[in-house]
Structures are given as C-alpha cells and as structure tokens.
Design a protein around this motif. Structure first.
Motif, PDB file in Angstrom:
ATOM      1  N   UNK A   1       6.071 -12.922  -6.625  1.00  0.00           N
ATOM      2  CA  UNK A   1       4.892 -13.127  -7.450  1.00  0.00           C
ATOM      3  C   UNK A   1       4.924 -12.150  -8.622  1.00  0.00           C
ATOM      4  N   UNK A   2       4.325 -12.566  -9.727  1.00  0.00           N
ATOM      5  CA  UNK A   2       4.306 -11.709 -10.909  1.00  0.00           C
ATOM      6  C   UNK A   2       3.068 -12.043 -11.736  1.00  0.00           C
ATOM      7  N   UNK A   3       2.194 -11.060 -11.997  1.00  0.00           N
ATOM      8  CA  UNK A   3       0.944 -11.335 -12.716  1.00  0.00           C
ATOM      9  C   UNK A   3       1.082 -11.400 -14.224  1.00  0.00           C
ATOM     10  N   UNK A   4       2.280 -11.096 -14.749  1.00  0.00           N
ATOM     11  CA  UNK A   4       2.427 -11.056 -16.201  1.00  0.00           C
ATOM     12  C   UNK A   4       3.744 -11.688 -16.639  1.00  0.00           C
ATOM     13  N   UNK A   5       3.666 -12.953 -17.025  1.00  0.00           N
ATOM     14  CA  UNK A   5       4.857 -13.635 -17.543  1.00  0.00           C
ATOM     15  C   UNK A   5       4.689 -13.904 -19.045  1.00  0.00           C
ATOM     16  N   UNK A   6       3.726 -13.226 -19.651  1.00  0.00           N
ATOM     17  CA  UNK A   6       3.430 -13.440 -21.070  1.00  0.00           C
ATOM     18  C   UNK A   6       4.133 -12.447 -21.987  1.00  0.00           C
ATOM     19  N   UNK A   7       4.917 -11.533 -21.436  1.00  0.00           N
ATOM     20  CA  UNK A   7       5.654 -10.599 -22.279  1.00  0.00           C
ATOM     21  C   UNK A   7       5.156  -9.171 -22.177  1.00  0.00           C
ATOM     22  N   UNK A   8       5.782  -8.320 -22.972  1.00  0.00           N
ATOM     23  CA  UNK A   8       5.523  -6.882 -22.905  1.00  0.00           C
ATOM     24  C   UNK A   8       4.204  -6.525 -23.582  1.00  0.00           C
ATOM     25  N   UNK A   9       3.681  -5.358 -23.239  1.00  0.00           N
ATOM     26  CA  UNK A   9       2.474  -4.871 -23.897  1.00  0.00           C
ATOM     27  C   UNK A   9       2.331  -3.366 -23.657  1.00  0.00           C
ATOM     28  N   UNK A  10       1.538  -2.760 -24.518  1.00  0.00           N
ATOM     29  CA  UNK A  10       1.185  -1.356 -24.375  1.00  0.00           C
ATOM     30  C   UNK A  10      -0.322  -1.227 -24.429  1.00  0.00           C
ATOM     31  N   UNK A  11      -0.872  -0.401 -23.556  1.00  0.00           N
ATOM     32  CA  UNK A  11      -2.294  -0.065 -23.588  1.00  0.00           C
ATOM     33  C   UNK A  11      -2.420   1.370 -24.065  1.00  0.00           C
ATOM     34  N   UNK A  12      -3.211   1.576 -25.104  1.00  0.00           N
ATOM     35  CA  UNK A  12      -3.415   2.914 -25.653  1.00  0.00           C
ATOM     36  C   UNK A  12      -4.884   3.281 -25.631  1.00  0.00           C
ATOM     37  N   UNK A  13      -5.179   4.499 -25.229  1.00  0.00           N
ATOM     38  CA  UNK A  13      -6.527   5.031 -25.383  1.00  0.00           C
ATOM     39  C   UNK A  13      -6.463   6.080 -26.474  1.00  0.00           C
ATOM     40  N   UNK A  14      -7.143   5.807 -27.586  1.00  0.00           N
ATOM     41  CA  UNK A  14      -7.094   6.679 -28.749  1.00  0.00           C
ATOM     42  C   UNK A  14      -7.945   7.923 -28.534  1.00  0.00           C
ATOM     43  N   UNK A  15      -7.838   8.854 -29.487  1.00  0.00           N
ATOM     44  CA  UNK A  15      -8.629  10.085 -29.419  1.00  0.00           C
ATOM     45  C   UNK A  15     -10.119   9.790 -29.409  1.00  0.00           C
ATOM     46  N   UNK A  16     -10.500   8.660 -29.993  1.00  0.00           N
ATOM     47  CA  UNK A  16     -11.907   8.259 -30.005  1.00  0.00           C
ATOM     48  C   UNK A  16     -12.353   7.696 -28.660  1.00  0.00           C
ATOM     49  N   UNK A  17     -11.392   7.575 -27.740  1.00  0.00           N
ATOM     50  CA  UNK A  17     -11.579   7.014 -26.400  1.00  0.00           C
ATOM     51  C   UNK A  17     -11.691   5.498 -26.413  1.00  0.00           C
ATOM     52  N   UNK A  18     -11.417   4.868 -27.550  1.00  0.00           N
ATOM     53  CA  UNK A  18     -11.355   3.420 -27.592  1.00  0.00           C
ATOM     54  C   UNK A  18      -9.999   2.976 -27.066  1.00  0.00           C
ATOM     55  N   UNK A  19     -10.015   2.000 -26.178  1.00  0.00           N
ATOM     56  CA  UNK A  19      -8.751   1.479 -25.653  1.00  0.00           C
ATOM     57  C   UNK A  19      -8.365   0.221 -26.415  1.00  0.00           C
ATOM     58  N   UNK A  20      -7.092   0.154 -26.797  1.00  0.00           N
ATOM     59  CA  UNK A  20      -6.568  -1.005 -27.502  1.00  0.00           C
ATOM     60  C   UNK A  20      -5.298  -1.454 -26.806  1.00  0.00           C
ATOM     61  N   UNK A  21      -4.855  -2.653 -27.127  1.00  0.00           N
ATOM     62  CA  UNK A  21      -3.594  -3.166 -26.582  1.00  0.00           C
ATOM     63  C   UNK A  21      -2.697  -3.566 -27.742  1.00  0.00           C
ATOM     64  N   UNK A  22      -1.408  -3.435 -27.519  1.00  0.00           N
ATOM     65  CA  UNK A  22      -0.430  -3.803 -28.551  1.00  0.00           C
ATOM     66  C   UNK A  22       0.601  -4.725 -27.930  1.00  0.00           C
TER      67      UNK A  22
END
Length: 288
Positions: free
Chosen positions: A220-241
């Motif tokens: 089983x694999x929950x992610x077959x959509x490709x690579x990604x990065x999760x970042x939490x910035x200094x402002x504490x906002x989380x974004x994905x790339x």
C-alpha cells in the motif's frame, strides 16, 4: 522539489558570474594558510566552530565561507587581513546567488533557508539537502538537455551551500522519507553511490534529522502523486512545494497543505522507522 533535477529550469537567467571561481580561489587560500599554521582541518573546524567536513568543502570551493568564519579564521591563521578583505566579495556573491535563479526558485530557496521545519518525500533521487558533492554533480551532468561545465559547477556550489541549513542554531526540525528504490540506483557509479549512502548515515544520525526509508515491498502507498516538501516558515505558516516536469508550485492554501500534511503522516507511519532505515542503509553498504 527544488533539488535533484527540480531546482533550476530552462528559464533561468545567465549563471556565469564568477561566483564559482571566487569560492575556489578563497578555498585554496584557506588551505594554504591552514597548512602554514600547522593545523588540520579538524583542528581549524574546532577553533572556528565548524565541522571538519565543512572546512574540507570550503577548501574545495563547494561551500560558501561565511563572513563570520572568515573573520575568525583571519585571526586564527594569522592571515593579516587577507581573508577579512574577501568578506565584501563573499556578501556580493551571496546576493548574486540569491538573484540569478528564476523568481519561483528564489522564493522557495528563501523559505527553505529560514525554515523552522522541513519535511520531504522523495521517490527518484536523494533530496538535494542530503546529496554529496559528487552525487549532485552526477545528477546535473546527466540532465537533458545537457548543461555546460560552468553551469554544472555553479549548481553544485549552490546545492552544497543549501546544506548550511543543518548548521543553523537553533536548528530546524527536519525529516526525510526516501523510497528504497532511489537508494538502490547507483547514480554516478559505485564509488559515488557508496559515498552517498554514507552521507545519508551521517545526516540521519543528527539529533535534528529523522531519515526514513519507504520499503519497495509495501503493498500500500498513500502517495502516488509525486514528490513534495512541507515547509514551516519563520512566520510559522506551513506551505507545500511540488514540482512535476519542471513545473513548480508553491502551495499556500491551508486546506491543500493540510491534505498533504496528512498524507505525509501516513507515509511516515508506513515507512521504516529511523533506526530500521539506518540499518537498511548499513546493510546496503555491506556493514550488517
């Protein structure tokens, strides 16, 4: 995701700006001064609050000597202002490095450099923050269309400079999930591949880093959509790339980021834990 082949696209501006030559020349000066002072790389690293590997990388011209390092080293190596005089040039080169890439990458690089948390899933190659110099060079050398040697050299320098993220304090919290298949691919040949696996062991043993391997035999694999990065910035906002075939996307919508974060959590639960992952890499190296 802003690493292997995912961080510089054909729409980049001209990159030949002399930065690579500056760092190579400065690295040679540091090496000559260090040897004249009778210090080993390890001794200079301890005296300047740097690791031995970082001193080696600076002397080879693949890591950027920071201004504060040059100030300390100038005194320790009795350079009589030679290293200190390079500080303005280094600062100018750093500014160029931040502006010579496309705007979308500059935005990502700025977020990455100041992140308080970074979590990544990779499935084709090792993430750029974890790559050795030779592995990175092999990646860039194999890109299609082919890159010229000057561009390859500059991109390797930039990639190694990004790894200063691990030297910040307070250090960001980092976790990486990499597919076992990516670790089995001997990019650059056997010697480069083995050195890359040892690099993963080194970084994976850092207190601030959690490295996990996703076994190929998982049904089983929950992610077959490709690579990604999760970042939490200094402002504490989380974004994905994310990036697919050279098309980058910085995701700031809270709901979309939440979904990717949830997916990453499932990936972490299904991957080998950190201890098991390091043991698998050791087994690949024939050390178990």
């Amino acid at each position: 995701m802003a690493d292997a082949d995912r961080d510089e696209r054909p729409d980049r501006p001209a990159e030949v700006d002399g930065t690579t030559h500056l760092f190579r020349a400065l690295g040679k000066q540091i090496k000559v001064l260090r040897e004249a002072a009778g210090l080993s790389q390890k001794e200079l690293g301890a005296a300047t609050h740097c690791g031995e590997a970082l001193i080696s990388a600076m002397e080879r011209g693949v890591r950027t000597p920071q201004p504060d390092f040059l100030e300390r080293a100038d005194v320790l190596l009795d350079a009589r202002g030679v290293l200190r005089a390079a500080v303005p040039d280094v600062r100018e080169a750093q500014t160029k490095a931040r502006t010579r890439h496309p705007e979308w990458y500059r935005n990502y690089a700025k977020l990455e450099a100041g992140a308080v948390e970074l979590h990544d899933y990779s499935n084709q190659v090792v993430h750029g923050l974890l790559q050795t110099e030779d592995y990175a060079r092999a990646i860039f050398s194999q890109r299609r269309p082919l890159l010229d040697e000057e561009t390859i050299a500059i991109r390797v320098v930039d990639r190694m400079a990004r790894q200063q993220l691990f030297e910040r304090w307070p250090a960001p919290t980092c976790s990486f999930i990499v597919e076992e298949a990516a670790l089995q691919r001997p990019i650059g040949g056997r010697t480069v591949h083995e050195a890359q696996l040892r690099q993963l062991l080194r970084v994976g043993r850092m207190r601030t880093v959690e490295l996990q391997v996703m076994p190929t035999h998982r049904e089983e694999h929950p992610n077959v959509d490709g690579v990604f990065t999760l970042l939490t910035a200094e402002t504490r906002q989380q974004v994905a790339y994310t990036e697919v075939q050279g098309y980058p996307r910085l995701i700031t919508d809270a709901e979309q980021v939440r979904l990717i974060t949830a997916r990453y959590g499932i990936l972490r639960s299904q991957a080998l834990n950190a201890r098991e992952s390091l043991a698998l890499i050791e087994k690949m190296l024939g050390e178990r």
